[in-house]
Design a protein around this motif. Sequence first.
Motif, mmCIF file in Angstrom:
data_model
loop_
_atom_site.group_PDB
_atom_site.id
_atom_site.type_symbol
_atom_site.label_atom_id
_atom_site.label_comp_id
_atom_site.label_asym_id
_atom_site.label_seq_id
_atom_site.Cartn_x
_atom_site.Cartn_y
_atom_site.Cartn_z
ATOM 1 N N GLY A 150 24.522 -10.777 10.109
ATOM 2 C CA GLY A 150 25.954 -10.884 10.334
ATOM 3 C C GLY A 150 26.327 -11.464 11.679
ATOM 4 O O GLY A 150 27.499 -11.454 12.055
ATOM 5 N N GLY A 151 25.342 -11.977 12.416
ATOM 6 C CA GLY A 151 25.600 -12.518 13.748
ATOM 7 C C GLY A 151 24.932 -13.865 13.935
ATOM 8 O O GLY A 151 24.585 -14.547 12.957
ATOM 9 N N PRO A 152 24.732 -14.303 15.179
ATOM 10 C CA PRO A 152 24.149 -15.618 15.448
ATOM 11 C C PRO A 152 22.722 -15.733 14.921
ATOM 12 O O PRO A 152 21.907 -14.825 15.097
ATOM 13 N N GLN A 153 22.440 -16.845 14.288
ATOM 14 C CA GLN A 153 21.104 -17.105 13.735
ATOM 15 C C GLN A 153 20.287 -17.895 14.764
ATOM 16 O O GLN A 153 19.994 -19.086 14.601
ATOM 17 N N ALA A 154 19.898 -17.197 15.818
ATOM 18 C CA ALA A 154 19.253 -17.858 16.951
ATOM 19 C C ALA A 154 17.848 -18.342 16.612
ATOM 20 O O ALA A 154 17.440 -19.431 17.042
ATOM 21 N N LEU A 155 17.073 -17.555 15.874
ATOM 22 C CA LEU A 155 15.709 -17.972 15.524
ATOM 23 C C LEU A 155 15.738 -19.229 14.664
ATOM 24 O O LEU A 155 14.924 -20.136 14.853
ATOM 25 N N GLY A 209 23.258 -27.311 15.457
ATOM 26 C CA GLY A 209 22.395 -26.880 14.375
ATOM 27 C C GLY A 209 23.070 -26.929 13.021
ATOM 28 O O GLY A 209 24.166 -26.382 12.847
ATOM 29 N N GLY A 210 22.395 -27.562 12.064
ATOM 30 C CA GLY A 210 22.954 -27.650 10.728
ATOM 31 C C GLY A 210 22.780 -26.378 9.926
ATOM 32 O O GLY A 210 23.652 -26.003 9.139
ATOM 33 N N SER A 211 21.651 -25.677 10.105
ATOM 34 C CA SER A 211 21.383 -24.462 9.337
ATOM 35 C C SER A 211 22.018 -23.227 9.963
ATOM 36 O O SER A 211 22.503 -22.343 9.263
ATOM 37 N N SER A 212 21.992 -23.162 11.284
ATOM 38 C CA SER A 212 22.499 -21.972 11.981
ATOM 39 C C SER A 212 23.982 -22.061 12.303
ATOM 40 O O SER A 212 24.643 -21.034 12.505
ATOM 41 N N GLY A 213 24.515 -23.282 12.403
ATOM 42 C CA GLY A 213 25.898 -23.460 12.825
ATOM 43 C C GLY A 213 26.103 -23.273 14.308
ATOM 44 O O GLY A 213 27.241 -23.271 14.786
ATOM 45 N N LEU A 214 25.015 -23.121 15.063
ATOM 46 C CA LEU A 214 25.106 -22.920 16.508
ATOM 47 C C LEU A 214 25.000 -24.257 17.235
ATOM 48 O O LEU A 214 24.478 -25.236 16.703
ATOM 49 N N ASP A 264 22.093 -3.826 18.851
ATOM 50 C CA ASP A 264 21.248 -3.770 17.662
ATOM 51 C C ASP A 264 21.124 -5.171 17.074
ATOM 52 O O ASP A 264 22.082 -5.708 16.522
ATOM 53 N N LEU A 265 19.944 -5.748 17.179
ATOM 54 C CA LEU A 265 19.706 -7.104 16.695
ATOM 55 C C LEU A 265 19.226 -7.152 15.248
ATOM 56 O O LEU A 265 19.083 -8.234 14.684
ATOM 57 N N TRP A 266 18.978 -5.987 14.655
ATOM 58 C CA TRP A 266 18.337 -5.974 13.339
ATOM 59 C C TRP A 266 19.177 -5.269 12.288
ATOM 60 O O TRP A 266 18.691 -4.973 11.201
ATOM 61 N N GLY A 267 20.425 -4.993 12.566
ATOM 62 C CA GLY A 267 21.290 -4.352 11.597
ATOM 63 C C GLY A 267 20.771 -3.003 11.140
ATOM 64 O O GLY A 267 21.004 -2.603 9.993
ATOM 65 N N GLY A 268 20.068 -2.293 12.022
ATOM 66 C CA GLY A 268 19.517 -0.984 11.677
ATOM 67 C C GLY A 268 18.277 -1.043 10.827
ATOM 68 O O GLY A 268 17.768 0.014 10.403
ATOM 69 N N SER A 269 17.737 -2.229 10.568
ATOM 70 C CA SER A 269 16.572 -2.373 9.694
ATOM 71 C C SER A 269 15.274 -2.327 10.498
ATOM 72 O O SER A 269 15.043 -3.183 11.365
ATOM 73 N N SER A 270 14.425 -1.361 10.202
ATOM 74 C CA SER A 270 13.123 -1.278 10.872
ATOM 75 C C SER A 270 12.217 -2.429 10.432
ATOM 76 O O SER A 270 11.337 -2.868 11.178
ATOM 77 N N VAL A 271 12.427 -2.935 9.215
ATOM 78 C CA VAL A 271 11.635 -4.064 8.726
ATOM 79 C C VAL A 271 11.915 -5.307 9.561
ATOM 80 O O VAL A 271 10.995 -6.008 10.005
#
Length: 392
Positions: free
Chosen positions: A218-223, A131-136, A288-295
């Motif tokens: 701050g982690g893998p950009q899987a989506l 992946g070019g955008s995610s680096g994965l 925690d996949l959302w960094g504590g963000s409910s949004v």
Amino acid sequence: MALNGMPLVVLVATLAVASPVLTYVLWGRMAGRTWRLPVRGGLLLTSQLCAVLLVAVLANDYGYFYTSWSEVFGTGAVTTAAPPVAVHRGTSAPVPATTSPAGVVVLGDTGWSSPAQWATRGRVLSVEVRGGSSGLAEHAYVYLPPQYGAASAHHVRLPAAEVMTGYPGHEQSLLTRMKYPDQELAALRVHRTVPMVLVMLRPAVTQSRDTECTDVPGGPQALTFFGQDVPRAISSAFWVRGDDWAVIGDSTGGYCATKIAMTHADVFRAAVSLSGYYFALHDHTTGDLWGGSSVLRDLNDPLWRLAHLPEPPIGLFVSIGRDEHGSSQSYAETMQLQRAVAAAHGPLRLTCVVLPHGGHNFGTWSALLPRAFSWLAPQLRSEPTPSFRPGW
């Protein structure tokens, strides 16, 4: 000895049978001996361990959760039998791999079909998608249907579909258990679907963590990897349209399929969710996949998105079993999804299949694939080439 396959199953089954027999034979001979208790205890423990090991080996052989000993023990690296080669559109011969960080690197032909069968069965390639955008980067199997040769000869692009396992899963099960290429080929032969390139992979882009196809702060950009990088890489390497994709998955893969199509409707026209769920999961496998963000959590929740955001113009095929073990909540959410779509009167097109019987397993999902492939045909923009024969 390979981790998957009959040799290991037969060996462990032999040990599981031999250990209690040996215990029975030696039990009486231990009478009166001072060390009889530790020996008898060891015999009983060995019998129990062999029985448990047999169950684990059978389960792994069925589900392909681990495919090598290095994966079990967390050591070693993945190797390939063939040297990597890059694939270029419209060419049949591989060329040396480039050093580009993004794109598709072909690891070799899987042998699913012989060269003489490519025109009638198609072929399956083993590839790495970078992946070019995610680096994965992730390993995948790419199925090129028999019509692909005619399409590439006329510079016509085919639709494509990402196909996902559950978690942890292994992409090999999509070939050997679900038999996706065979299922598409069978549907093509009876005119129930359109030719599409299948990209078969697992949703867990990190071995030790279930990302739920999420862009983790701050982690893998899987989506981003599944929603942008995979279609771009495959479309640049094969004769595939970049905006005419579907996504199919079971269990966790079903959740991912729904979310990917809803968040990337500019690329994905349809999604198939087999025994999937429709909420943002948080457990010991995800953290925690959302960094504590409910949004961020809400934005990764398909039911929340349906209630609070405009419906995307996609088709959605979902299935669930009434008596599926452990799926009571998923069944309720599937019904909630159906009610939400019906109430919205938006552009999302939902087909809901509720099975009176059927478990959370490959057999149930495989039985639904002919219907799913038939449903996908009108969702995608098929453009047959002049060389398509009426028999297909």
